[in-house]
Scaffold this motif. Structure first.
Motif, mmCIF file in Angstrom:
data_model
loop_
_atom_site.group_PDB
_atom_site.id
_atom_site.type_symbol
_atom_site.label_atom_id
_atom_site.label_comp_id
_atom_site.label_asym_id
_atom_site.label_seq_id
_atom_site.Cartn_x
_atom_site.Cartn_y
_atom_site.Cartn_z
ATOM 1 N N ALA A 193 47.370 -39.077 14.237
ATOM 2 C CA ALA A 193 48.018 -38.093 13.352
ATOM 3 C C ALA A 193 49.032 -37.263 14.146
ATOM 4 N N VAL A 194 48.662 -36.884 15.365
ATOM 5 C CA VAL A 194 49.612 -36.150 16.225
ATOM 6 C C VAL A 194 50.856 -37.013 16.450
ATOM 7 N N ASP A 195 50.633 -38.281 16.788
ATOM 8 C CA ASP A 195 51.761 -39.191 17.053
ATOM 9 C C ASP A 195 52.652 -39.306 15.818
ATOM 10 N N TYR A 196 52.005 -39.468 14.662
ATOM 11 C CA TYR A 196 52.792 -39.675 13.441
ATOM 12 C C TYR A 196 53.616 -38.424 13.121
ATOM 13 N N ALA A 197 52.984 -37.247 13.272
ATOM 14 C CA ALA A 197 53.703 -35.996 12.968
ATOM 15 C C ALA A 197 54.918 -35.855 13.887
ATOM 16 N N ARG A 198 54.731 -36.182 15.159
ATOM 17 C CA ARG A 198 55.863 -36.059 16.096
ATOM 18 C C ARG A 198 56.938 -37.092 15.782
ATOM 19 N N LEU A 199 56.485 -38.306 15.463
ATOM 20 C CA LEU A 199 57.461 -39.348 15.133
ATOM 21 C C LEU A 199 58.242 -38.979 13.876
ATOM 22 N N TRP A 200 57.539 -38.382 12.938
ATOM 23 C CA TRP A 200 58.218 -37.988 11.693
ATOM 24 C C TRP A 200 59.342 -36.994 12.020
ATOM 25 N N SER A 201 59.019 -36.001 12.850
ATOM 26 C CA SER A 201 60.035 -34.999 13.216
ATOM 27 C C SER A 201 61.193 -35.667 13.946
ATOM 28 N N ALA A 202 60.860 -36.594 14.835
ATOM 29 C CA ALA A 202 61.907 -37.259 15.615
ATOM 30 C C ALA A 202 62.782 -38.128 14.711
ATOM 31 N N CYS A 203 62.164 -38.841 13.777
ATOM 32 C CA CYS A 203 62.941 -39.708 12.878
ATOM 33 C C CYS A 203 63.810 -38.857 11.950
#
Ligand SMILES: Cc1cc2nc3c(=O)[nH]c(=O)nc-3n(C[C@H](O)[C@H](O)[C@H](O)COP(=O)(O)OP(=O)(O)OC[C@H]3O[C@@H](n4cnc5c(N)ncnc54)[C@H](O)[C@@H]3O)c2cc1C
Length: 588
Positions: free
Chosen positions: A506-516
């Motif tokens: 979930a941490v990874d996905y949240a960060r990836l979402w912000s980056a994307c």
């Protein structure tokens, strides 16, 4: 943001003035004094009422001016630049109001609107001492009397913001029916005048680490009697659903607290660092300090983008808030707290002093800021909510990457509506527009994937060369890795959503979402030159934002980039602008 909201934001900044001056409304000196004395910010709230700001919390159909979600975000941000104790009491009033606006009866809505417009505070009371985040275990008890018209209520709500001062409380309770059934219900209770009703007892204020003046208290009711028609919210849907939908909105709007406080932390530190002389030069010329300032500025702008996108989604993509709101509520407060720690190092010893001058605000803001990741669902709770949806999200995303999507243009159009700095999204959703699950949809992430499959097919596509091209390539790979880890974890091994590995995903996905989101916003910014008088989302901001959001992309740090970002930050201070991609003038 809509032009009318931008105009209002400029007007509010002007009316509130420079908080370093003693004649400003919500001036730092008064705020610090009140904080030291743990005094509730009643005077400041009275100023907000006089400025008509409580009307901003009331829907227009009820005579108020609650129109564009981003306007509320900006108002919260403008107030948070000055005093979080005040704005958290004010913001809690909106939180307590959202269930009433979403599902209250016409009479309840009218009564609530009257209360707010007179400056009455509200609160949302979920937490109980024994149960914390476990709201399904709510014990606050309601029973219908034999006459069928009255309710009898008893129980305690504890650790409630505005708990002893709110004119009303929106309360999650458990109704015990005569046939033995138990049902969670929502009530709108009007607090009686102090000492007027022995069945209502306000709990004492808890001393807190930050927002020391805030009324973090609660109430205990013993055989409290009221008319069911007045207090019970209509039950068109289960009360728990309504609470979850309310929190989907409020968790996004909490971003305003973090953004406003961090704006002040950065502004104070930039002013100090550009004036402080050491070794014959200013602190801004010391490379390590310059880097921290530049990185803080970039991170704040990336958080600004995240908050804008999620806030616009309240109007544009309400059915996906179950995904976006935990992303925003996890990512933004945690990131702003990290910025505060970096800036404290640049400010040096002064960040530790409870001085009564403007720099004394640093320690207050840094303390106050930490409350945002605690309430409205803690960081852990939000990660849990996101983890529970990853299994459903993964197949749609993988398909977008492998096969593209026939809805490519619509996906990119939706993403533009969330990410372009000129975009505006005005409506508030109805309860029926909000969903407890997005059913595997995350349109912004899908837009990123279809864009990256065919980047050249974008209108106004630019050639990505050098550093940007390799950063985006690394981002693509990191996203693929995350999707295959989700598949492995949830589809192959079928591991539980509350496992540590699921939380990490979930941490990874949240960060990836912000980056994307950042990468897409950057690509949209290339399509046409912006006329907005605000910082531009250029490749410096893109690279620094990606570097900090996802350190494992291994984007190299760059001193020349730091220098340019620092100059952009200083120019915001000089030109009196908020650190935002929107054109928001600052009185200070
Ligand atoms: C300043 C302040 C203002 C507040 N205002 C309000 C208010 O207005 N209204 C209101 O109802 N409440 C309010 N609260 C209460 C706040 O929302 C609670 O902190 C919250 O209910 C969680 O309870 P808890 O922190 O006591 O932790 P608990 O829920 O007791 O959790 C204990 C531990 O378990 C972990 N945990 C709990 N659930 C999960 C999960 N799902 N996944 C992973 N880990 C988990 C937590 O992270 C923590 O480590 C406020 C609290 C503060 C400090």
């Amino acid at each position: 943001m809509h032009a009318e909201s931008l105009k209002l934001a400029a007007q509010w900044e002007q009316e509130l003035g420079d908080p370093r001056q003693s004649d400003a409304l919500l001036c730092f000196a008064d705020t610090l004094r009140e904080d030291e004395a743990e005094v509730f910010p009643q005077t400041s709230l009275e100023q907000l009422r006089r400025l008509g700001l409580f009307d901003q919390l009331v829907p227009s159909r009820l005579g108020g001016q609650l129109q564009e979600p981003e306007r509320i975000l900006t108002l919260s941000r403008i107030l948070s630049r000055r005093d979080l104790s005040t704005v958290i009491a004010f913001g809690q009033t909106l939180l307590g109001s959202l269930p009433i606006w979403l599902a209250g009866s016409p009479a309840q809505q009218a009564a609530h609107a009257r209360s707010l417009r007179a400056g009455g505070l509200a609160c949302l009371a979920l937490t109980e001492r024994a149960h914390g985040s476990d709201i399904l275990s709510t014990e606050f008890r309601v029973e219908a009397e034999a006459d069928g018209q009255h309710l009898r209520i008893q129980g305690e709500k504890w650790l409630i913001n505005n708990g002893s001062r709110g004119a009303s409380a929106t309360v999650l309770a458990c109704q015990h029916h005569a046939d033995g059934r138990k049902e969670l219900v929502l009530l709108r209770l009007s607090r009686p005048e102090p000492d007027a009703d022995p069945s209502w007892h306000s709990l004492p204020k808890n001393a807190t680490h930050g927002i020391r003046g805030a009324d973090i208290s609660g109430f205990a009711l013993q055989d409290h009697r009221c008319l069911a028609a007045d207090v019970s919210l209509p039950r068109q849907e289960p009360a728990l659903n309504l609470v979850l939908k309310t929190l989907q909105i409020s968790r996004i709007l909490c971003a305003g607290f973090s953004l406003g406080a961090t704006d002040t932390l950065l502004r104070l530190t930039l002013e100090f660092a550009s004036q402080r002389q050491l070794y014959g030069k200013t602190v801004t010329q010391i490379p390590a300090a310059r880097a921290k300032l530049a990185h803080s500025y970039a991170r704040l702008l990336c958080n600004d983008l995240l908050a804008q996108a999620c806030t616009r989604a309240i109007a544009r993509l309400p059915a996906e808030l179950s995904v976006l709101s935990p992303i925003c509520k996890y990512q933004l407060p945690v990131s702003c707290e990290a910025v505060a720690r970096e800036l404290a190092q640049v400010l040096g010893a002064r960040h530790y002093l409870r001085s009564q001058d403007a720099l004394g605000m640093f320690q207050k803001m840094a303390r106050d800021l930490q409350v945002v990741s605690l309430f409205d669902g803690s960081t852990q709770v939000n990660l849990g909510l996101l983890a529970a949806q990853l299994r459903q999200l993964q197949p749609t995303l993988l398909q977008c990457w492998q096969e593209g999507s026939s809805a490519r243009e619509a996906l990119l159009e939706d993403a533009r509506a969330l990410l372009r700095s000129e975009a505006a999204a005005c409506d508030w959703p109805d309860s029926k527009d909000l969903r407890l699950s997005s059913q595997g949809q995350d349109r912004l992430m899908q837009a990123y994937l279809v864009w990256r499959r065919e980047p050249g097919a974008c209108e106004g596509a630019v050639s990505e060369e050098g550093a940007v091209a390799s950063a985006l390539h690394a981002l693509d790979q990191r996203l693929q890795q995350c999707l295959s880890e989700i598949e492995q974890h949830f589809w192959v091994q079928r591991l539980p959503v509350d496992s540590c590995a699921a939380q990490q995903l979930a941490v990874d996905y949240a960060r990836l979402w912000s980056a994307c989101a950042l990468a897409l916003a950057w690509s949209f910014a290339q399509e046409s030159s912006s006329t907005v008088a605000a910082p531009q989302l250029d490749s410096d901001l893109l690279l620094e934002g990606l570097r900090q959001t996802l350190p494992d992309l291994r984007i190299p740090a760059c001193e020349a980039r730091d220098q340019r970002l620092l100059e952009a930050a200083l120019s915001c201070v000089k030109q009196r602008r908020l650190f935002s991609l929107s054109p928001l003038p600052a009185a200070w």
